[in-house]
Design a protein around this motif. Structure first.
Motif, short mmCIF file in Angstrom:
data_model
loop_
_atom_site.label_atom_id
_atom_site.label_comp_id
_atom_site.label_asym_id
_atom_site.label_seq_id
_atom_site.Cartn_x
_atom_site.Cartn_y
_atom_site.Cartn_z
N GLY A 11 1.06 -1.03 -0.06
CA GLY A 11 0.13 -0.07 -0.07
C GLY A 11 0.85 1.35 0.23
O GLY A 11 2.01 1.17 0.54
N MET A 12 0.39 2.34 -0.69
CA MET A 12 1.15 3.67 -0.66
C MET A 12 0.86 4.20 0.72
O MET A 12 -0.22 4.91 0.86
CB MET A 12 0.81 4.40 -1.71
N ARG A 13 1.70 4.18 1.71
CA ARG A 13 1.63 4.66 2.94
C ARG A 13 1.44 6.15 3.02
O ARG A 13 0.73 6.99 3.89
CB ARG A 13 2.54 4.12 3.93
N LYS A 14 2.46 6.75 2.20
CA LYS A 14 2.09 8.36 2.20
C LYS A 14 2.75 8.71 0.71
O LYS A 14 3.17 8.11 -0.05
CB LYS A 14 3.37 8.93 3.31
N MET A 44 -4.48 14.16 -6.77
CA MET A 44 -4.71 12.83 -7.10
C MET A 44 -4.07 11.50 -6.38
O MET A 44 -4.58 10.68 -6.11
CB MET A 44 -4.00 12.76 -8.57
N MET A 45 -2.69 11.81 -6.14
CA MET A 45 -1.87 10.74 -5.33
C MET A 45 -2.81 10.55 -4.00
O MET A 45 -2.88 9.68 -3.70
CB MET A 45 -0.37 11.25 -5.34
N HIS A 46 -2.93 11.77 -3.52
CA HIS A 46 -3.67 11.60 -1.99
C HIS A 46 -4.81 10.76 -2.18
O HIS A 46 -5.10 9.87 -1.02
CB HIS A 46 -3.78 12.75 -1.32
N ALA A 47 -5.70 10.83 -3.14
CA ALA A 47 -7.01 10.14 -3.39
C ALA A 47 -6.61 8.42 -3.41
O ALA A 47 -7.61 7.89 -3.24
CB ALA A 47 -7.53 10.72 -4.45
N HIS A 48 -5.37 8.25 -3.85
CA HIS A 48 -4.93 6.75 -3.68
C HIS A 48 -4.29 6.06 -2.63
O HIS A 48 -3.73 5.18 -2.59
CB HIS A 48 -4.28 6.46 -5.36
N LEU A 49 -4.22 6.84 -1.49
CA LEU A 49 -3.27 6.56 -0.49
C LEU A 49 -3.92 5.37 -0.06
O LEU A 49 -5.14 4.87 0.16
CB LEU A 49 -3.61 7.53 0.74
N ASP A 50 -2.99 4.36 0.65
CA ASP A 50 -3.21 3.04 1.36
C ASP A 50 -3.42 1.80 -0.09
O ASP A 50 -3.71 1.00 0.18
CB ASP A 50 -4.29 2.98 2.25
N PRO A 86 -2.40 5.51 -9.91
CA PRO A 86 -2.19 6.09 -11.38
C PRO A 86 -0.71 6.64 -11.65
O PRO A 86 -0.31 7.07 -10.66
CB PRO A 86 -3.20 6.94 -11.92
N ASP A 87 -0.23 6.47 -12.85
CA ASP A 87 1.07 7.02 -13.07
C ASP A 87 0.87 8.65 -13.11
O ASP A 87 0.31 9.10 -13.96
CB ASP A 87 1.56 6.78 -14.37
N PRO A 88 1.50 9.37 -11.91
CA PRO A 88 1.48 10.53 -11.77
C PRO A 88 2.20 11.47 -12.85
O PRO A 88 2.22 12.51 -12.99
CB PRO A 88 2.02 10.90 -10.53
N TYR A 89 3.21 10.95 -13.58
CA TYR A 89 4.12 11.58 -14.31
C TYR A 89 3.58 11.60 -15.94
O TYR A 89 3.97 12.64 -16.81
CB TYR A 89 5.41 10.90 -14.41
N LYS A 120 -8.37 -0.33 -0.64
CA LYS A 120 -7.10 -0.09 -0.02
C LYS A 120 -6.77 -1.33 0.68
O LYS A 120 -7.30 -2.18 0.95
CB LYS A 120 -7.60 0.82 1.14
N VAL A 121 -5.35 -1.32 1.09
CA VAL A 121 -4.63 -2.47 1.92
C VAL A 121 -5.12 -2.24 3.00
O VAL A 121 -4.80 -1.03 3.71
CB VAL A 121 -3.27 -2.51 1.54
N LEU A 122 -5.94 -3.16 3.81
CA LEU A 122 -6.52 -2.88 5.18
C LEU A 122 -5.69 -3.45 6.20
O LEU A 122 -4.91 -4.74 6.18
CB LEU A 122 -7.96 -3.44 5.20
N GLN A 123 -5.21 -2.62 7.20
CA GLN A 123 -4.50 -3.27 8.38
C GLN A 123 -5.38 -3.50 9.61
O GLN A 123 -5.70 -2.60 10.50
CB GLN A 123 -3.48 -2.14 8.87
N VAL A 124 -6.28 -4.46 9.52
CA VAL A 124 -7.20 -5.06 10.54
C VAL A 124 -6.97 -6.65 10.81
O VAL A 124 -6.36 -7.27 10.21
CB VAL A 124 -8.79 -5.07 9.66
N PRO A 125 -7.39 -6.99 11.95
CA PRO A 125 -7.55 -8.25 12.56
C PRO A 125 -8.15 -8.99 11.36
O PRO A 125 -9.44 -8.73 10.98
CB PRO A 125 -7.95 -8.13 13.78
N VAL A 126 -7.61 -10.25 11.22
CA VAL A 126 -8.43 -11.06 10.19
C VAL A 126 -8.53 -12.53 10.94
O VAL A 126 -7.68 -12.95 11.55
CB VAL A 126 -7.52 -11.28 9.02
N GLU A 127 -9.57 -13.19 10.51
CA GLU A 127 -9.73 -14.55 11.07
C GLU A 127 -9.95 -15.39 9.61
O GLU A 127 -10.54 -14.93 8.64
CB GLU A 127 -11.59 -14.58 11.76
N VAL A 128 -9.28 -16.65 9.88
CA VAL A 128 -9.26 -17.36 8.80
C VAL A 128 -10.44 -18.20 8.73
O VAL A 128 -10.77 -18.94 10.04
CB VAL A 128 -8.16 -18.32 8.90
#
Ligand code: ZN
Length: 530
Positions: free
Chosen positions: A87-90, A100-106, A113-116, A198-206
């Motif tokens: 995940g893009m943390r910052k 645009m980059m901030h809208a895609h955080l995490d 998207p490619d900002p360049y 988003k890539v979530l940092q949450v407790p997960v149950e299998v």
């Protein structure tokens, strides 16, 4: 013994570090690798532009791979792996389209998207592409692999099943390493939210390891979610991710920086839980900047690959990277001229060396055993001094001096020297020009300079460098310099405006006796009237 047999025998006992590293693989597989090959891996995090740290890891790993090939006939591959599922943390500073980059955080870097605006599939793809360009430029033999492709395409699914099966044991390794508040939310599996991406940092149950099913609470909605962890539905937390990758790909060798020692320890435990052996490798020291501080991607201190290649040839960079990987080394612009010249010295020494010595010579590893001929008649230091006194940025004019010194050389026959003249011009312009300060000679130095001038006047214009060097020595001795180093330093400081410099005989031969006498006259003109 044939040449090849001789080389192999020497490689098997060589103490040069690439052989020491390769020897770990011989111990790992006393009967040869059962899977038929050795897999080397290097890692890259595409959250910023590729930097020298990434590049050196590939270069050094390939040196180990080549060393192994000289010891045994095992096939091998190198995978350059990009962690683009992270995940893009910052938002990296200095990147365009910050909103645009901030809208895609995490979100995974491969979904940002490619900002360049150059049409790459994603921000990660843009950075991955730059890394590959650098590696290709050096002719490195590697296979590029993207984490996102492996996750999304199902290549990691079998290993992910195994992680879910051994979930409890993995938690038992990880939890004691975490602080209390982190323990509450830690999960080896990070679901990717189908809702937000988003890539979530949450407790997960299998729920079902065989089906790959997990359950978690969506932090945004508070609702429970059940989804597959397979096929890109989730990625793993860093240390578990690394271990899973070793397991899934069958990695035998991976080196890493000293900052990752703790990760190596935990990931090694986890890969054993999954049922494989941790790879061989070692932890190299990180590069420091000119102030002795760690080089960081975000601070932008240190030297980038592009910057180094603006001032010096590629081989000098590979040479610098080869040496003493376990020692903290400066990576600053100041180290470039010495690296260029030492590389040339090792290159010149190589052909006459015994095979044992050859294997300890850095150029053997820089060139994977195919060492080119040494064809550099001048040092970078000498060229820098020439540029300083000639005060010109005209390459043709400089070639005029060079031809006097090395008459057989021309831009056509010596393209590497032609390139080095260009590098010297650039380096001088950006790092030396402002720092030169000529001082007036002391009375005894002025005496010696007058004597040197008289003796130079008596020499033929084409006197060889060696003869001039002897003459400079004699003058120093005749004028009572206790330490001749003092005499040479006086010459550098009064004639060139630096505190250290080239062999004076070589410099005078290159610059010309008449021109050098003019420098002496200029220096003497600074002596205050008695
Ligand atoms: Zn791009």
């Amino acid at each position: 013994m044939t040449v090849a047999e001789e080389l192999r025998a020497a490689a098997l006992v060589s103490k040069a570090w690439p052989y020491e590293e390769a020897r770990k693989l011989l111990k790992r597989y006393p009967d040869g690798p059962a899977k038929g090959e050795i897999l080397f891996e290097t890692g890259y995090g595409p959250s910023g532009l590729p930097h020298l740290g990434t590049f050196q890891e590939v270069a050094r790993t390939l040196m180990v791979r080549h060393a192994l090939s000289e010891m045994v006939d095992w096939s091998s591959r190198l995978i350059a792996f990009s962690d683009d599922m992270d995940g893009m943390r910052k938002v990296p500073p200095g990147v365009p389209q910050q909103d645009m980059m901030h809208a895609h955080l995490d979100q995974p870097l491969s979904r940002v998207p490619d900002p360049y605006g150059c049409g790459h599939e994603s921000y990660a793809a843009h950075n991955n592409n730059l890394l590959r360009q650098f590696l290709d430029r050096f002719g490195f033999d590697y296979e590029f692999l993207s984490s996102s492709d492996c996750y999304n395409g199902g290549r990691f699914d079998e290993a992910l099943h195994q992680v879910l099966r051994r979930y409890g044991a993995i938690m038992d390794v990880m939890l004691p390493t975490l602080r209390e508040e982190r323990r509450q939310t830690y999960s080896p599996v990070l679901p990717i939210s189908p809702r937000s991406g988003k890539v979530l940092q949450v407790p997960v149950e299998v729920l079902d390891a065989e089906a790959g099913l997990i359950r978690y609470t969506d932090p945004a909605t508070g609702q429970p979610v059940e989804q597959s962890a397979l096929g890109g539905g989730a990625k793993l937390q860093w240390k578990v991710d690394w271990a899973m990758r070793w397991y899934a790909l069958g990695v035998d060798y991976e080196m890493s920086g000293k900052d990752l020692i703790d990760s190596v320890t935990q990931s090694s435990k986890i890969v054993r839980i999954l049922g494989a052996r941790p790879p061989e490798g070692f932890n190299y020291e990180l590069f420091l900047d000119e102030n002795g501080e760690k080089i960081s991607k975000t601070r932008g201190n240190g030297v980038t690959i592009d910057e180094w290649l603006t001032y010096a040839p590629e081989e000098s960079l590979a040479f610098y990277i080869y040496r003493e990987p376990r020692k903290a080394k400066q990576l600053s612009f100041g180290v470039i001229p010495k690296a260029v010249d030492e590389y040339q010295q090792f290159l010149a020494a190589y052909p006459a060396q015994e095979v044992e010595k050859k294997l300890g010579n850095p150029v053997h590893h820089v060139h994977a055993g195919k060492v080119p001929e040494a064809r550099m008649p001048l040092s970078f230091a000498l060229l820098l001094n020439l540029v300083a006194v000639a005060s010109t940025d005209d390459k043709d004019l400089l070639w005029g001096f060079v031809k006097r010194y090395a008459s057989e050389a021309s831009p056509e026959t010596h393209p590497e020297l032609d390139a080095l003249i260009g590098y010297a011009l650039a380096y001088f312009r950006d790092f030396v020009a402002g720092s030169l300060r000529k001082r007036a000679p002391e009375p005894n130095e002025a005496e010696a300079l007058r004597d040197l001038d008289r003796r130079l006047a008596a020499l033929p214009a084409a006197a060889p460098a060696e003869e001039i060097q002897n003459l400079v020595f004699e003058v120093g001795k005749a004028h009572g310099f206790e330490n001749l180093r003092e005499w040479f330093r006086a010459l550098y400081e009064t004639l060139l405006g630096t505190s250290q410099g080239p062999r004076m005989g070589s410099f005078i031969a290159l610059y010309g006796i008449d021109n050098s006498r003019k420098l002496i006259a200029e220096a003497l003109a600074l002596v205050p009237e008695a």
